[in-house]
Design an enzyme around this catalytic site. Structure first.
Site, PDB file in Angstrom:
ATOM      1  CG  HIS A 112      -1.984  -1.156   1.039  1.00 22.18           C
ATOM      2  ND1 HIS A 112      -2.592  -1.771   2.097  1.00 22.18           N
ATOM      3  CD2 HIS A 112      -2.459  -1.775  -0.086  1.00 22.18           C
ATOM      4  CE1 HIS A 112      -3.411  -2.712   1.640  1.00 22.18           C
ATOM      5  NE2 HIS A 112      -3.342  -2.740   0.332  1.00 22.18           N
ATOM      6  CG  HIS A 122      -7.066 -10.305  -7.693  1.00 21.21           C
ATOM      7  ND1 HIS A 122      -6.547  -9.941  -8.906  1.00 21.21           N
ATOM      8  CD2 HIS A 122      -7.319 -11.641  -7.775  1.00 21.21           C
ATOM      9  CE1 HIS A 122      -6.485 -11.009  -9.700  1.00 21.21           C
ATOM     10  NE2 HIS A 122      -6.944 -12.050  -9.027  1.00 21.21           N
ATOM     11  CB  SER A 159      -5.508  -2.006  -2.758  1.00 22.96           C
ATOM     12  OG  SER A 159      -6.358  -3.081  -3.065  1.00 22.96           O
ATOM     13  CD  GLU A 174     -13.067  -9.866  -4.096  1.00 21.73           C
ATOM     14  OE1 GLU A 174     -11.960  -9.334  -3.919  1.00 21.73           O
ATOM     15  OE2 GLU A 174     -13.250 -11.099  -4.013  1.00 21.73           O
ATOM     16  N   GLY A 190     -10.854 -11.117 -11.997  1.00 17.87           N
ATOM     17  CA  GLY A 190      -9.869 -10.070 -12.250  1.00 17.87           C
ATOM     18  C   GLY A 190      -8.950 -10.371 -13.415  1.00 17.87           C
ATOM     19  CG  ASP A 202      -3.047  -7.954  -3.496  1.00 18.22           C
ATOM     20  OD1 ASP A 202      -2.189  -8.837  -3.284  1.00 18.22           O
ATOM     21  OD2 ASP A 202      -3.625  -7.336  -2.587  1.00 18.22           O
TER      22      ASP A 202
END
Ligand code: SAM
Length: 286
Positions: free
Chosen positions: A18, A41, A102, A120, A146, A166
């Site tokens: 992050h 993600h 995120s 997601e 994703g 991610d």
């Protein structure tokens, strides 16, 4: 899909990831033109650190818990400040009971002209994320795989921006999927910045991943990692890695200031190490 990020939210890997997200957005904001962040993600947005799940592992205590009120050297403090602002914004009453993921960190840092697409796949998590961003015209939440989004949503119409990838690494072959996804995405949008997370757990797999990236035909790849301890037996998450394609030009120098500070603060003893190495690019590997 068994992976639940609530067990890991705010851990050392989230902190490094992050901070790099925030540094990249900080850079994109230096030009007035709008940009888009695509988070493939995305998770649920904000994580309740007082929940049974987060309390069970307590991973955040050795991540953001060590960093939030730490006394940092001035140059590192300035670089980490936008990230910590986003964490504090998720805790308006002070303290640390919530951790922004995120999409929440990204959204906190956007200007009016910028946009976020948050993807997601987990149906319940996608619903939670939609509720979190309800009524926010700058953010679009999509319940989708994703990996498909890497094709369908690139390039964004803004032609500037960041793609965050991610994945949970709960299935075999995730390193290969990352490389395949990156190569396809890069063909569609060679000018985008891509940030891809990977675990430093199985060292052979990490070395093979880095070798494959060197051969991937991508012009600029910066590899950043922080190992909080020497390799464990049996294997566990000893470190966190980030591949950054087309990194903002100051990122390497910035992370060479930030990573040693994080190694001291988040490391599990004196064996913590970090690296910032070009896997591809004009500069020779250090
Ligand atoms: N990026 C988030 C953050 O930094 O706050 C954390 C994401 S977590 C590591 C991985 C997420 O990916 C989980 O929420 C999981 O449900 C989701 N996921 C798993 N497979 C997916 C897929 N194929 N497409 C999109 N999301 C997926």
């Amino acid at each position: 899909m068994n992976y639940r990020h609530i067990y890991h939210a705010g851990n050392f890997a989230d902190v490094v990831k992050h901070i790099v997200v925030a540094r990249t957005i900080d850079y994109l904001k230096r030009k007035p033109g709008a940009f888009r962040v695509i988070d493939t993600h995305a998770g649920i947005g904000v994580y309740d650190l007082s929940s049974d799940e987060a309390q069970k592992t307590g991973e955040w205590k050795d991540g953001i818990g060590r960093l939030l009120d730490a006394d940092l050297p001035g140059d590192a403090a300035a670089l980490i400040a936008p990230y910590l602002d986003a964490v504090r914004a998720a805790n308006p009453k002070g303290g640390l009971t919530a951790y922004p993921g995120s999409p929440a960190i990204t959204r906190h840092l956007l200007r009016n002209q910028d946009r976020l697409t948050a993807i997601e796949l987990h149906p319940a998590d996608a619903e939670t994320l939609k509720t979190h961003f309800a009524g926010d015209f700058q953010t679009r939440v999509i319940a989708l795989d994703g990996w498909l989004a890497l094709g369908a949503h690139l390039p964004p119409k803004e032609k500037r921006g960041l793609v965050i990838v991610d994945p949970p690494f709960e299935r075999e072959g995730e390193f290969d999927r990352l490389i395949d996804g990156l190569v396809k995405a890069y063909k569609r949008w060679p000018g985008g910045t891509y940030l891809m997370w990977y675990p430093v757990k199985n060292r052979k797999a990490v070395a093979a991943f880095r070798d494959a990236l060197r051969e991937a035909g991508i012009a600029k790849i910066l590899d950043l990692s922080l190992d909080i301890r020497a390799p464990s037996v049996p294997e566990r998450l000893d470190g966190t890695g980030l591949v950054v394609v087309n990194p903002p030009y100051p990122l390497e120098a910035e992370m060479k200031i930030v990573l040693p500070v994080l190694a001291r603060l988040l490391g599990d003893g004196k064996d913590a190490t970090w690296r910032a190495e070009w896997l591809a690019g004009e500069r020779p590997a250090s």
